[in-house]
Write a protein that holds these residues in place. Structure first.
Motif, PDB file in Angstrom:
ATOM      1  N   PHE A 123       0.816  -1.217   0.000  1.00 61.33           N
ATOM      2  CA  PHE A 123       0.000   0.000   0.000  1.00 61.33           C
ATOM      3  C   PHE A 123       0.851   1.270   0.000  1.00 61.33           C
ATOM      4  O   PHE A 123       0.538   2.222  -0.718  1.00 61.33           O
ATOM      5  N   ARG A 124       1.901   1.300   0.799  1.00 64.80           N
ATOM      6  CA  ARG A 124       2.731   2.508   0.862  1.00 64.80           C
ATOM      7  C   ARG A 124       3.457   2.749  -0.469  1.00 64.80           C
ATOM      8  O   ARG A 124       3.590   3.901  -0.902  1.00 64.80           O
ATOM      9  N   ARG A 125       3.909   1.701  -1.114  1.00 69.51           N
ATOM     10  CA  ARG A 125       4.596   1.859  -2.394  1.00 69.51           C
ATOM     11  C   ARG A 125       3.636   2.371  -3.473  1.00 69.51           C
ATOM     12  O   ARG A 125       4.031   3.160  -4.341  1.00 69.51           O
ATOM     13  N   ILE A 126       2.388   1.931  -3.422  1.00 62.74           N
ATOM     14  CA  ILE A 126       1.383   2.472  -4.343  1.00 62.74           C
ATOM     15  C   ILE A 126       1.156   3.954  -4.051  1.00 62.74           C
ATOM     16  O   ILE A 126       1.011   4.773  -4.965  1.00 62.74           O
ATOM     17  N   GLU A 127       1.147   4.296  -2.772  1.00 61.16           N
ATOM     18  CA  GLU A 127       0.962   5.688  -2.375  1.00 61.16           C
ATOM     19  C   GLU A 127       2.116   6.565  -2.862  1.00 61.16           C
ATOM     20  O   GLU A 127       1.899   7.690  -3.329  1.00 61.16           O
ATOM     21  N   TYR A 128       3.348   6.070  -2.759  1.00 60.43           N
ATOM     22  CA  TYR A 128       4.491   6.825  -3.281  1.00 60.43           C
ATOM     23  C   TYR A 128       4.358   7.022  -4.792  1.00 60.43           C
ATOM     24  O   TYR A 128       4.695   8.081  -5.331  1.00 60.43           O
ATOM     25  N   TRP A 129       3.859   6.009  -5.465  1.00 61.80           N
ATOM     26  CA  TRP A 129       3.705   6.065  -6.922  1.00 61.80           C
ATOM     27  C   TRP A 129       2.663   7.100  -7.341  1.00 61.80           C
ATOM     28  O   TRP A 129       2.856   7.853  -8.303  1.00 61.80           O
ATOM     29  N   ILE A 130       1.563   7.187  -6.596  1.00 51.76           N
ATOM     30  CA  ILE A 130       0.474   8.092  -6.963  1.00 51.76           C
ATOM     31  C   ILE A 130       0.663   9.489  -6.355  1.00 51.76           C
ATOM     32  O   ILE A 130       0.562  10.500  -7.052  1.00 51.76           O
ATOM     33  N   LYS A 152      -6.322  11.850  -7.746  1.00 50.97           N
ATOM     34  CA  LYS A 152      -5.315  11.016  -7.073  1.00 50.97           C
ATOM     35  C   LYS A 152      -5.936  10.197  -5.951  1.00 50.97           C
ATOM     36  O   LYS A 152      -5.621   9.013  -5.794  1.00 50.97           O
ATOM     37  N   ARG A 153      -6.812  10.810  -5.174  1.00 49.28           N
ATOM     38  CA  ARG A 153      -7.462  10.075  -4.074  1.00 49.28           C
ATOM     39  C   ARG A 153      -8.352   8.953  -4.620  1.00 49.28           C
ATOM     40  O   ARG A 153      -8.360   7.832  -4.081  1.00 49.28           O
ATOM     41  N   ALA A 154      -9.098   9.240  -5.677  1.00 47.53           N
ATOM     42  CA  ALA A 154      -9.993   8.225  -6.257  1.00 47.53           C
ATOM     43  C   ALA A 154      -9.190   7.050  -6.798  1.00 47.53           C
ATOM     44  O   ALA A 154      -9.553   5.876  -6.586  1.00 47.53           O
ATOM     45  N   LEU A 155      -8.097   7.352  -7.498  1.00 40.93           N
ATOM     46  CA  LEU A 155      -7.261   6.288  -8.050  1.00 40.93           C
ATOM     47  C   LEU A 155      -6.640   5.455  -6.939  1.00 40.93           C
ATOM     48  O   LEU A 155      -6.679   4.211  -6.982  1.00 40.93           O
ATOM     49  N   LYS A 156      -6.081   6.132  -5.940  1.00 48.17           N
ATOM     50  CA  LYS A 156      -5.422   5.409  -4.847  1.00 48.17           C
ATOM     51  C   LYS A 156      -6.408   4.561  -4.068  1.00 48.17           C
ATOM     52  O   LYS A 156      -6.157   3.382  -3.794  1.00 48.17           O
ATOM     53  N   TRP A 157      -7.558   5.123  -3.704  1.00 51.47           N
ATOM     54  CA  TRP A 157      -8.519   4.371  -2.897  1.00 51.47           C
ATOM     55  C   TRP A 157      -9.154   3.231  -3.686  1.00 51.47           C
ATOM     56  O   TRP A 157      -9.482   2.188  -3.100  1.00 51.47           O
ATOM     57  N   THR A 158      -9.312   3.411  -4.995  1.00 52.92           N
ATOM     58  CA  THR A 158      -9.844   2.311  -5.819  1.00 52.92           C
ATOM     59  C   THR A 158      -8.872   1.137  -5.826  1.00 52.92           C
ATOM     60  O   THR A 158      -9.280  -0.019  -5.644  1.00 52.92           O
ATOM     61  N   ILE A 159      -7.585   1.430  -6.025  1.00 54.18           N
ATOM     62  CA  ILE A 159      -6.570   0.368  -6.009  1.00 54.18           C
ATOM     63  C   ILE A 159      -6.505  -0.276  -4.631  1.00 54.18           C
ATOM     64  O   ILE A 159      -6.414  -1.504  -4.505  1.00 54.18           O
ATOM     65  N   PHE A 160      -6.563   0.554  -3.576  1.00 52.29           N
ATOM     66  CA  PHE A 160      -6.553   0.028  -2.209  1.00 52.29           C
ATOM     67  C   PHE A 160      -7.728  -0.917  -1.985  1.00 52.29           C
ATOM     68  O   PHE A 160      -7.570  -1.984  -1.356  1.00 52.29           O
ATOM     69  N   PHE A 161      -8.904  -0.553  -2.488  1.00 54.65           N
ATOM     70  CA  PHE A 161     -10.084  -1.393  -2.279  1.00 54.65           C
ATOM     71  C   PHE A 161      -9.953  -2.718  -3.021  1.00 54.65           C
ATOM     72  O   PHE A 161     -10.304  -3.776  -2.481  1.00 54.65           O
ATOM     73  N   VAL A 162      -9.457  -2.677  -4.243  1.00 50.77           N
ATOM     74  CA  VAL A 162      -9.282  -3.907  -5.029  1.00 50.77           C
ATOM     75  C   VAL A 162      -8.302  -4.846  -4.329  1.00 50.77           C
ATOM     76  O   VAL A 162      -8.551  -6.055  -4.208  1.00 50.77           O
ATOM     77  N   ILE A 163      -7.181  -4.297  -3.868  1.00 49.87           N
ATOM     78  CA  ILE A 163      -6.196  -5.134  -3.165  1.00 49.87           C
ATOM     79  C   ILE A 163      -6.794  -5.667  -1.868  1.00 49.87           C
ATOM     80  O   ILE A 163      -6.570  -6.841  -1.505  1.00 49.87           O
ATOM     81  N   SER A 164      -7.556  -4.844  -1.157  1.00 49.60           N
ATOM     82  CA  SER A 164      -8.206  -5.294   0.080  1.00 49.60           C
ATOM     83  C   SER A 164      -9.177  -6.431  -0.205  1.00 49.60           C
ATOM     84  O   SER A 164      -9.297  -7.380   0.579  1.00 49.60           O
ATOM     85  N   PHE A 165      -9.879  -6.358  -1.344  1.00 50.26           N
ATOM     86  CA  PHE A 165     -10.803  -7.427  -1.734  1.00 50.26           C
ATOM     87  C   PHE A 165     -10.047  -8.726  -2.010  1.00 50.26           C
ATOM     88  O   PHE A 165     -10.494  -9.814  -1.618  1.00 50.26           O
ATOM     89  N   VAL A 166      -8.904  -8.620  -2.661  1.00 48.65           N
ATOM     90  CA  VAL A 166      -8.070  -9.803  -2.928  1.00 48.65           C
ATOM     91  C   VAL A 166      -7.576 -10.401  -1.615  1.00 48.65           C
ATOM     92  O   VAL A 166      -7.617 -11.622  -1.409  1.00 48.65           O
ATOM     93  N   ILE A 167      -7.115  -9.547  -0.699  1.00 46.14           N
ATOM     94  CA  ILE A 167      -6.630 -10.024   0.607  1.00 46.14           C
ATOM     95  C   ILE A 167      -7.757 -10.723   1.358  1.00 46.14           C
ATOM     96  O   ILE A 167      -7.551 -11.789   1.960  1.00 46.14           O
ATOM     97  N   ALA A 168      -8.958 -10.153   1.327  1.00 47.54           N
ATOM     98  CA  ALA A 168     -10.098 -10.763   1.999  1.00 47.54           C
ATOM     99  C   ALA A 168     -10.403 -12.144   1.434  1.00 47.54           C
ATOM    100  O   ALA A 168     -10.720 -13.083   2.178  1.00 47.54           O
TER     101      ALA A 168
END
Length: 472
Positions: A123-130, A152-168
């Motif tokens: 997550f932090r590396r994605i945040e540095y990227w965006i 930027k917030r929409a892109l970051k939070w969308t990616i965060f949600f997708v990754i969170s869904f995969v983790i779940a």
């Protein structure tokens, strides 16, 4: 450690003077330890994601089905009947972590904890990227909600949600089994709506943790940070600031070119605050070992980089114990460590022994409640029992039958004399044990029953046999 009394903290570093959350914007780390952590983290991530989908002898490599009390650890299945083995395994894990903490501090948190790995390496590396590095993130946080910030917030939070869904989904595979998860995905969410809703709830929890709660998990929620305060001592190797070298006689001072710091009595710390800026929990490592420190080594890498730039020796912040810094004592295998090691060795040996002695089929034969005995012709005493056979393997056990091993007598089945116990399933029924009164020595005899698959003895069990008191 030498902590400036004027800077003494009586609250956690992520709370400001007004009692509000002080958001941490850590600088992007770099350096040799960070590179090592990336290799370790990606290997552990691959292990975490792949483990529920790896099968050994038909058993999932790792599974923690709490609802059905089914656990697989490294391909070994643990059923409700094996709960004692699972408990011993968990105790071994706790003692191992305690031993590691006594010796090397909170290194587990910085290098192996899933929370840290996901936060810092995903997550932090994605945040540095965006959002960019520390300065850019702080600037973005302060600016109004314009088009750039919303994008930027929409892109970051969308990616965060997708990754969170995969983790779940991955964690769900650990809980219910990968085969069941795949079948649920194939069937579609509408056929398993309750599971899908639970999945979305866990996705929301993961998203909230990694998008907002972040380092507060390590500081507030995780009990391991509290354990650290009990387990650490002056001999524990932790990420430590060498205050003897950094402060010297007259303390730290900003760097000035061509200045003789040694003659002025100043330490090697040039008070650049880079170790603070790079810290993911927002602490100043120069204030000593603290609750929030997760031993992530980011401050070591950053300090070594600065020391190299100003031509001073590296290692001002390093892995070291308080005794090594103050007394120049090297790491020793203390009696405390020997005690933990001995307990860990004994429990591991007990677990290995119990695993080797564990049978693939477990048998329970119990007298039918409320029934005494029956006195039959030819001085035969008969008792009625219920039996339960549990097959822990992934293969059917065929041609199962019972034989009396301790006494001369017969076992009569209510139904079939031979039957099948399905893979990972239960077979139960009723049987009679009949023994001649001449072979009975007490009114409550212990009899041994053998469970056979064909001609092969696969399990033995002992049960009570009631008889008239006159036969004592």
């Amino acid at each position: 450690m030498a902590q400036d009394q004027d800077n003494f903290r009586d609250s956690i570093g992520t709370i400001n003077e007004e009692g509000k959350r002080a958001w941490v914007f850590p600088k992007k780390p770099s350096g040799r330890f960070y590179e090592y952590r990336k290799y370790v983290s990606y290997a552990l991530l691959a292990f975490l994601i792949a483990s529920p989908f790896i099968k050994i002898n038909g058993n999932q490599f790792l599974m923690f089905n709490v609802l059905e009390r089914r656990f697989n650890i490294f391909g070994f299945p643990f059923w409700p009947q094996d709960f004692h083995l699972f408990v011993i395994s968990m105790i071994i894990g706790v003692i191992f972590i305690a031993l590691f903490t006594v010796a090397f501090g909170r290194i587990f948190c910085g290098w192996m904890c899933p929370q840290t790995i996901f936060m810092e390496m995903v997550f932090r590396r994605i945040e540095y990227w965006i959002d960019g590095d520390r300065g850019a993130q702080m600037k973005l946080d302060r600016q109004p909600w314009n088009a750039q910030k919303i994008k930027k917030r929409a892109l970051k939070w969308t990616i965060f949600f997708v990754i969170s869904f995969v983790i779940a989904n991955v964690f769900l595979a650990y809980l219910i089994g990968s085969d069941k998860l795949i079948s649920y995905i194939t069937d579609g969410p509408l056929l398993h709506l309750s599971t899908f809703v639970a999945l979305l709830v866990f996705t929301g929890v993961f998203f909230w943790v990694f998008a907002w709660f972040r380092e507060q998990v390590c500081i507030i929620a995780c009990p391991y940070g509290r354990m650290q305060g009990v387990l650490l001592d002056n001999k524990s190797i932790v990420v430590a600031y060498d205050h003897k070298r950094g402060e010297a006689e007259n303390g730290r001072k900003k760097w000035r070119k061509n200045e003789d710091r040694q003659a002025l009595g100043h330490g090697d710390c040039i008070d650049c605050f880079q170790c603070v800026n790079v810290c993911p929990t927002g602490i100043d490592i120069r204030n000593g070992t603290q609750l929030e420190c997760v031993n992530c080594t980011a401050c070591i890498d950053e300090c070594d980089t600065i020391m190299e730039k100003v031509n001073l020796p590296k290692g001002l912040i390093r892995y070291a114990s308080e005794d090594e810094i103050t007394k120049k004592e090297k790491f020793k295998f203390t009696p405390r460590l020997k005690g933990y090691t001995a307990v860990l060795g004994i429990l591991t040996a007990v677990l290995i022994g119990m695993l080797f002695l564990r049978n693939d089929l477990e048998a329970n034969i119990l007298r039918l409640p409320g029934q005494l005995y029956e006195h039959k012709e030819n001085n035969i005493i008969s008792n009625v029992y219920t039996f339960k056979l549990f097959n822990k393997t992934v293969k059917d056990v065929e041609d199962v039958s019972f034989k009396l091993l301790s006494h001369k007598g017969t076992i009569k089945m209510v139904r079939k004399e031979q039957f099948l116990v399905p893979a990972q399933d239960l077979a139960e029924g009723t049987l009679f044990i009949e023994i001649n009164n001449a072979a009975i020595k007490s009114d409550k005899e212990k009899v041994k029953v053998g469970v056979y698959s064909g001609d092969k003895l696969i399990e033995t069990t002992i049960t009570a046999f009631m008889a008239p008191r006159s036969y004592n």
